[in-house]
Write an enzyme that holds these catalytic residues in place. Structure first.
Site, PDB file in Angstrom:
ATOM      1  CB  SER A 139      -0.898   0.018   1.350  1.00  0.00           C
ATOM      2  OG  SER A 139      -1.335   1.332   1.535  1.00  0.00           O
ATOM      3  CE1 TYR A 152      -4.060  -1.686   5.598  1.00  0.00           C
ATOM      4  CE2 TYR A 152      -3.401   0.585   4.815  1.00  0.00           C
ATOM      5  CZ  TYR A 152      -3.818  -0.903   4.592  1.00  0.00           C
ATOM      6  OH  TYR A 152      -4.132  -0.994   3.303  1.00  0.00           O
TER       7      TYR A 152
END
Ligand code: NDP
Ligand code: 8X3
Length: 257
Positions: A139, A152
């Site tokens: 990501s 995250y």
């Protein structure tokens, strides 16, 4: 019938995973589709053909369940040549001092340990075959910080670095490793992050034309379609109007945390 080695796609029940399965099957590759929601996996197999999609209901956090699900696969799924580590999630969007410990555990156990379980269960077959490809979905949250991206982003930074470290461990094996790092994409990702709050999830995409799951499937397909001598190590895909992480908007424009 197909001569292509089969693929394992984790998180196949929605978003990127589902689009990746569609793309792989379209190119003639049988796919073992993993996720927790059986009904979604069955829909996928019904749509694409049970001869091409083998549903496996698995929580990737459960090492034994992953190992069991990926052992003794029937034909034409047995000869695994591709693992797409896509299953993952974010939970919460607040600053770290307010975070919920359960959210941290869920992200770390899924995005880090879950991915490792799948790698561990799959590599021996590829090593024996002397070929294979591991594609990890990272990501941009691993690279561009934003408030609320804390743990995250940390789990995705792990995915990026592990991809590099896999390359070194697998030197000489013939196995390729790629990491794809998308920016904002419209899937069920934000809904999960906000515990099912659809309005909050929708608001996250205000003013941005997000990536689509098909954009990511296209990138996966490009990675795996290169000649065997080419290892595509890393791809970053951003929406055109998302230059930075989520915090690029003015505080007054941001989604309420
Ligand atoms: P979705 O929420 O649509 O899909 C997530 C998938 O992961 C689902 O199929 C879900 O299936 C599966 N999953 C979650 N937890 C587990 C588990 N414990 N065991 C097995 N499967 C699990 O989101 P996306 O498609 O967007 O996300 C896919 C990947 O892309 C994730 O790794 C995410 O971090 C990453 N990503 C997403 C971006 C975005 O903006 N959407 C951008 C960059 C990266 P089920 O619930 O049925 O188990
Ligand atoms: C998801 C991308 O920017 O929503 O991995 O964190 S972002």
């Amino acid at each position: 019938m197909t001569n292509l080695a089969s693929a394992i796609v984790t998180g196949a029940s929605s978003g990127f995973g589902s689009a990746i399965v569609h793309r792989l099957v379209k190119s003639g590759r049988p796919v073992v589709a993993l996720a927790r929601r059986t009904d979604r996996l069955l829909e996928l197999a019904d749509a694409l053909g049970h001869d091409m999609v083998l549903p496996r209901t698995v929580d990737v956090r459960d090492h034994e369940a992953v190992t069991r699900a990926l052992s003794e696969l029937p034909e034409p799924f047995a000869s695994v040549g591709l693992l797409v580590n896509n299953a993952g999630l974010s939970k919460g969007f607040g600053p770290i001092q307010d975070a919920d410990l359960q959210h941290w555990r869920e992200m770390i156990e899924t995005n880090v340990m879950g991915l490792l379980h799948c790698v561990r269960a799959t590599l021996p077959t590829m090593i024996t075959a002397g070929r294979g490809h591991v594609v990890n979905i990272g990501s941009i949250a691993a690279v561009y910080p934003y408030v609320g991206g804390n743990v995250y982003g940390g789990t995705k930074a792990f995915v990026h670095q592990l991809s590099q470290n896999l390359r070194t461990d697998l030197e000489g094996s013939g196995i390729r490793v790629s990491c794809i790092a998308p920016g904002m994409a419209r899937t069920e990702f934000a809904l999960t992050r906000f515990d099912g709050d659809q309005d909050r999830a929708d608001a996250l995409y205000d003013g941005v034309e997000p990536l689509t799951p098909e954009d990511i499937a296209e990138a996966v397909d490009w990675c795996i379609s290169q000649p065997a001598r080419v290892n595509v190590s890393f791809i970053e895909l951003m929406p055109t109007n998302q230059p930075f992480g989520l915090g690029f908007r003015k505080p007054s424009e941001r989604n309420e945390r």
